[in-house]
Each structure stands twice: as C-alpha cells, then as structure tokens.
Design a protein around this motif. Structure first.
Motif, mmCIF file in Angstrom:
data_model
loop_
_atom_site.group_PDB
_atom_site.id
_atom_site.type_symbol
_atom_site.label_atom_id
_atom_site.label_comp_id
_atom_site.label_asym_id
_atom_site.label_seq_id
_atom_site.Cartn_x
_atom_site.Cartn_y
_atom_site.Cartn_z
ATOM 1 N N LEU A 41 0.850 -1.194 0.000
ATOM 2 C CA LEU A 41 0.000 0.000 0.000
ATOM 3 C C LEU A 41 0.884 1.241 0.000
ATOM 4 N N ARG A 42 0.482 2.148 -0.831
ATOM 5 C CA ARG A 42 1.191 3.424 -0.865
ATOM 6 C C ARG A 42 0.208 4.553 -0.690
ATOM 7 N N LYS A 43 0.682 5.588 -0.012
ATOM 8 C CA LYS A 43 -0.141 6.790 0.114
ATOM 9 C C LYS A 43 0.501 7.893 -0.708
ATOM 10 N N TYR A 44 -0.264 8.353 -1.687
ATOM 11 C CA TYR A 44 0.249 9.411 -2.554
ATOM 12 C C TYR A 44 -0.251 10.763 -2.074
ATOM 13 N N TYR A 45 0.663 11.681 -1.967
ATOM 14 C CA TYR A 45 0.345 13.014 -1.453
ATOM 15 C C TYR A 45 0.411 14.050 -2.562
ATOM 16 N N GLN A 46 -0.607 14.899 -2.571
ATOM 17 C CA GLN A 46 -0.667 15.946 -3.594
ATOM 18 C C GLN A 46 -0.882 17.297 -2.918
ATOM 19 N N ILE A 47 -0.138 18.262 -3.363
ATOM 20 C CA ILE A 47 -0.236 19.597 -2.765
ATOM 21 C C ILE A 47 -1.537 20.282 -3.188
ATOM 22 N N THR A 48 -2.086 21.103 -2.293
ATOM 23 C CA THR A 48 -3.297 21.875 -2.600
ATOM 24 C C THR A 48 -2.918 23.342 -2.808
ATOM 25 N N ASN A 49 -3.906 24.129 -3.191
ATOM 26 C CA ASN A 49 -3.660 25.566 -3.330
ATOM 27 C C ASN A 49 -3.210 26.170 -2.006
ATOM 28 N N LYS A 50 -3.861 25.699 -0.959
ATOM 29 C CA LYS A 50 -3.498 26.175 0.369
ATOM 30 C C LYS A 50 -2.030 25.865 0.675
ATOM 31 N N GLY A 51 -1.576 24.718 0.233
ATOM 32 C CA GLY A 51 -0.177 24.338 0.402
ATOM 33 C C GLY A 51 0.758 25.267 -0.361
ATOM 34 N N ARG A 52 0.345 25.593 -1.577
ATOM 35 C CA ARG A 52 1.169 26.510 -2.387
ATOM 36 C C ARG A 52 1.204 27.892 -1.756
ATOM 37 N N GLU A 53 0.067 28.298 -1.212
ATOM 38 C CA GLU A 53 0.024 29.600 -0.527
ATOM 39 C C GLU A 53 0.975 29.608 0.668
ATOM 40 N N ARG A 54 1.036 28.474 1.339
ATOM 41 C CA ARG A 54 1.937 28.363 2.490
ATOM 42 C C ARG A 54 3.399 28.579 2.082
ATOM 43 N N ILE A 55 3.742 28.028 0.927
ATOM 44 C CA ILE A 55 5.107 28.213 0.419
ATOM 45 C C ILE A 55 5.382 29.689 0.156
ATOM 46 N N GLU A 56 4.416 30.348 -0.459
ATOM 47 C CA GLU A 56 4.594 31.777 -0.757
ATOM 48 C C GLU A 56 4.702 32.594 0.523
ATOM 49 N N GLU A 57 3.871 32.229 1.488
ATOM 50 C CA GLU A 57 3.885 32.918 2.781
ATOM 51 C C GLU A 57 5.268 32.765 3.430
ATOM 52 N N PHE A 58 5.782 31.554 3.324
ATOM 53 C CA PHE A 58 7.106 31.283 3.884
ATOM 54 C C PHE A 58 8.170 32.165 3.247
ATOM 55 N N LYS A 59 8.090 32.301 1.954
ATOM 56 C CA LYS A 59 9.075 33.131 1.261
ATOM 57 C C LYS A 59 9.019 34.577 1.755
ATOM 58 N N SER A 60 7.801 35.050 2.044
ATOM 59 C CA SER A 60 7.670 36.407 2.583
ATOM 60 C C SER A 60 8.310 36.510 3.947
ATOM 61 N N GLU A 61 8.029 35.513 4.781
ATOM 62 C CA GLU A 61 8.565 35.527 6.134
ATOM 63 C C GLU A 61 10.086 35.428 6.146
ATOM 64 N N TRP A 62 10.614 34.917 5.081
ATOM 65 C CA TRP A 62 12.055 34.726 5.017
ATOM 66 C C TRP A 62 12.827 36.037 5.179
ATOM 67 N N ARG A 63 12.203 37.122 4.737
ATOM 68 C CA ARG A 63 12.842 38.431 4.893
ATOM 69 C C ARG A 63 13.123 38.727 6.365
ATOM 70 N N GLU A 64 12.153 38.387 7.211
ATOM 71 C CA GLU A 64 12.333 38.620 8.645
ATOM 72 C C GLU A 64 13.421 37.715 9.217
ATOM 73 N N VAL A 65 13.499 36.515 8.661
ATOM 74 C CA VAL A 65 14.552 35.596 9.104
ATOM 75 C C VAL A 65 15.916 36.182 8.761
ATOM 76 N N MET A 66 16.019 36.749 7.559
ATOM 77 C CA MET A 66 17.289 37.339 7.154
ATOM 78 C C MET A 66 17.668 38.532 8.025
ATOM 79 N N VAL A 67 16.668 39.273 8.464
ATOM 80 C CA VAL A 67 16.934 40.389 9.388
ATOM 81 C C VAL A 67 17.570 39.852 10.670
ATOM 82 N N MET A 68 17.044 38.744 11.150
ATOM 83 C CA MET A 68 17.596 38.133 12.352
ATOM 84 C C MET A 68 19.019 37.654 12.102
ATOM 85 N N TYR A 69 19.215 37.040 10.960
ATOM 86 C CA TYR A 69 20.555 36.542 10.644
ATOM 87 C C TYR A 69 21.559 37.690 10.569
#
Lengths: 106, 106
Positions: free
Chosen positions: B67-95
């Motif tokens: 048995l295998r479980k196949y995982y597929q990304i949703t729009n919400k998942g893609r939005e999460r990636i974009e959100e992460f990229k935005s937050e990355w700026r704040e991470v760089m400020v910390m760095y």
DNA sequence: ACACAATACTTCGTGATATGATGTATTACA
DNA sequence: TGTAATACATCATATCACGAAGTATTGTGT
C-alpha cells in the motif's frame, strides 16, 4: 512571524545583542525591538538557559534603587555565534530547496 | 544540524518536495536526502499535520502488493510556500543582526 | 530455504522551547 | 493619586523533531 521559524535563532540573537558589551534584560529587548520582537518571558528564559550553558555570565548591581542583572558574553558564547554562522549554510540549502522553481528538467 | 533551527522549515520543505507532482513518503525522503535529512517518524508526522491543515490531499493506492499513500499539494499548500518566502525576509533580518560586525560607532 | 536489506507506513514517549498570563517592586510623571 | 515605565521572575501550555519500536511485503544473495 511564525514562532517555529524563530526557534534556534533567538538564543544566538540574544548573544549577539550583548556581544559588544554587557547589557541587561530590559535594554536587550529595547535594543533588539527594531529587528526582533520577543517578550520578556521569552528573554528571561533564554538568558537563564544561556547562563546554564555558560555562554554568558551575570552580575547583579543596583541602579537607581532597582536591582539590575548585567549579562556579559563568554568565549563559549562567541563560539556559539560562530557555530551558528556555519550552520547557516545548511539553512540556506533548505531555503533554496523551497524557493527553487521547477526547472522542467529532471 | 541543530534541530531547533529546522523548525518551521521542514513543513515547507515537504510541501516543496511534492509541489511538482504527487509523491509518497518513502520517495519524499529519498528525494530530499541530498539536501535535507529527516527521519521517517518526522516525515509522517509532518504529512499528517499538513493533511489536517488541508495543505495536501492523500490517496491510497496499491503498488506491487504494497500500500502506498500518494500526497498531492493543494492551493493552500502553495500559498503556504509563498507565505514562507515572505517571512524569510524577517529571518534574514535576524541573521544579519547576528552576523553583523561591531561598527565601532554608537 | 534462509537471512537480510530495502521498501513503506505507524505509533509512542521524550525533550526542547517560545509565549501569554500573572506577579512583584520601584521610579517617574502628570 | 494614579498610571506608565522600568526590571525581573515563574508557571502552564502548545508545538514539534526525533529515536525507538513495531508491522508487513518484496527483492536479493548464498
């Protein structure tokens, strides 16, 4: 900002905040506030943790009737900062993994 | 690498690993392994979490008797990636706060 | 035939830790 | 007199990465 994303960075940020000279809790928060937001409870937890790890030393002194705890970074604390900078390369690998576009190839 | 430093990144890394097409647990680990090391227990915990957050969908299918479980990304998942990229700026400020040298001024 | 690696997913307990809530106490100021 | 600012401390809570351990099948070497 996502709390989880801060993890592992706050300790080092606090060390960085005192690396150019000793400071005390309240001032550390004020100094960091333009760049990093952290609550008092978080800071004092971190300071205690860094003290236990011997990355900083503490001395208590009275100032204007109030007790203040002055924190000074140790060599071990400075080493921690350098170690963090090394680990940062791996963090960037992870970031690039996330941000890279599909090349179309494979 | 410091565990804490990975926090908040692993979820997004897993989303990134399936963003170009559905995949399954074991393959995700193999695909990520050159860049990011994570154990099976960690991965399946994350997959479950992302499913609960509706950032991916799951379908079960048999493959070679297993048995295998196949995982597929949703729009919400893609939005999460974009959100992460935005937050990355704040991470760089910390760095940058950590890595900046003492200017000598102030 | 037997052992072992690889594939594939699951569950449990543990340790680390950021934070809000709450508390204590003094000084400064309106 | 009251409120904000200064200054530090403690507690409970939620999140989460991971090792350990388990289940089950397929493939491979001897």
């Amino acid at each position: 900002m996502d709390i989880q994303l801060k993890r592992g960075m706050l300790d080092v940020c606090v060390l960085a905040a005192i690396k150019d000279g000793e400071s005390y809790g309240y001032k550390i928060i004020k100094d960091m506030s333009p760049y990093i937001t952290l609550s008092e409870s978080t800071l004092y937890t971190i300071l205690k943790r860094l003290e236990n790890a011997q990355m900083l030393t503490v001395r208590s002194a009275e100032h204007g009737g109030r007790l203040r705890k002055y924190y000074q970074i140790t060599n071990k604390g400075r080493e921690r900062i350098e170690e963090f900078k090394s680990e940062w390369r791996e963090v960037m690998v992870m970031y690039q993994f996330v941000s890279k576009e599909d090349s179309g190839y494979d």
